[in-house]
Design a protein around this motif. Structure first.
Motif, mmCIF file in Angstrom:
data_model
loop_
_atom_site.group_PDB
_atom_site.id
_atom_site.type_symbol
_atom_site.label_atom_id
_atom_site.label_comp_id
_atom_site.label_asym_id
_atom_site.label_seq_id
_atom_site.Cartn_x
_atom_site.Cartn_y
_atom_site.Cartn_z
ATOM 1 N N PHE A 24 0.764 -1.248 -0.035
ATOM 2 C CA PHE A 24 0.071 0.046 -0.129
ATOM 3 C C PHE A 24 0.830 1.200 -0.142
ATOM 4 O O PHE A 24 0.395 2.196 -0.900
ATOM 5 N N ALA A 25 1.770 1.226 0.799
ATOM 6 C CA ALA A 25 2.782 2.663 0.833
ATOM 7 C C ALA A 25 3.477 2.587 -0.716
ATOM 8 O O ALA A 25 3.750 3.765 -1.137
ATOM 9 N N VAL A 26 4.074 1.403 -1.307
ATOM 10 C CA VAL A 26 4.536 1.785 -2.636
ATOM 11 C C VAL A 26 3.687 2.294 -3.534
ATOM 12 O O VAL A 26 3.919 3.232 -4.372
ATOM 13 N N LEU A 27 2.487 1.757 -3.866
ATOM 14 C CA LEU A 27 1.377 2.093 -4.230
ATOM 15 C C LEU A 27 0.974 3.682 -4.312
ATOM 16 O O LEU A 27 0.977 4.489 -5.167
ATOM 17 N N LEU A 28 0.860 4.205 -2.743
ATOM 18 C CA LEU A 28 0.669 5.500 -2.556
ATOM 19 C C LEU A 28 1.593 6.319 -3.076
ATOM 20 O O LEU A 28 1.548 7.340 -3.609
ATOM 21 N N ALA A 29 3.102 5.916 -2.872
ATOM 22 C CA ALA A 29 4.075 6.723 -3.273
ATOM 23 C C ALA A 29 4.169 6.991 -4.994
ATOM 24 O O ALA A 29 4.369 7.925 -5.289
ATOM 25 N N LEU A 30 3.688 6.083 -5.396
ATOM 26 C CA LEU A 30 3.707 5.964 -7.139
ATOM 27 C C LEU A 30 2.832 7.003 -7.376
ATOM 28 O O LEU A 30 2.782 7.826 -8.233
ATOM 29 N N ILE A 31 1.450 6.838 -6.740
ATOM 30 C CA ILE A 31 0.214 7.729 -7.227
ATOM 31 C C ILE A 31 0.509 9.288 -7.001
ATOM 32 O O ILE A 31 0.264 9.909 -7.595
ATOM 33 N N LEU A 32 1.213 9.548 -5.532
ATOM 34 C CA LEU A 32 1.440 10.652 -5.369
ATOM 35 C C LEU A 32 2.724 11.298 -6.211
ATOM 36 O O LEU A 32 2.664 12.427 -6.575
ATOM 37 N N ASN A 33 3.575 10.402 -6.690
ATOM 38 C CA ASN A 33 4.626 10.885 -7.486
ATOM 39 C C ASN A 33 4.077 11.160 -8.987
ATOM 40 O O ASN A 33 4.434 12.268 -9.498
ATOM 41 N N ALA A 34 3.199 10.443 -9.510
ATOM 42 C CA ALA A 34 2.555 10.943 -10.722
ATOM 43 C C ALA A 34 1.684 11.916 -10.561
ATOM 44 O O ALA A 34 1.651 12.792 -11.772
ATOM 45 N N VAL A 35 0.904 12.199 -9.594
ATOM 46 C CA VAL A 35 0.173 13.557 -9.214
ATOM 47 C C VAL A 35 1.067 14.543 -9.447
ATOM 48 O O VAL A 35 1.014 15.821 -10.126
#
Length: 55
Positions: A33-44
């Motif tokens: 979940f943390a990795v997914l959240l980091a990827l989403i925030l990076n893309a945004v």
């Protein structure tokens, strides 16, 4: 119609939760979940940066 095949019998040993398995699964799920959240925030953030440069 319902038919009962056997009488209920008590278990031969007490049932206990597998704490190590639960902790390992929760750790893995939290990490994913943390990795997914980091990827989403990076893309945004990258998208905002590109959109602000176009203006």
């Amino acid at each position: 119609m319902l038919r009962i095949g056997q009488k209920a019998c008590p278990p031969t040993y007490p049932i206990q939760p597998r704490r190590a398995l639960i902790v390992a699964a929760a750790t893995m799920a939290g990490g994913m979940f943390a990795v997914l959240l980091a990827l989403i925030l990076n893309a945004v953030e990258a998208r905002r940066k590109v959109d602000s440069e176009d203006v």
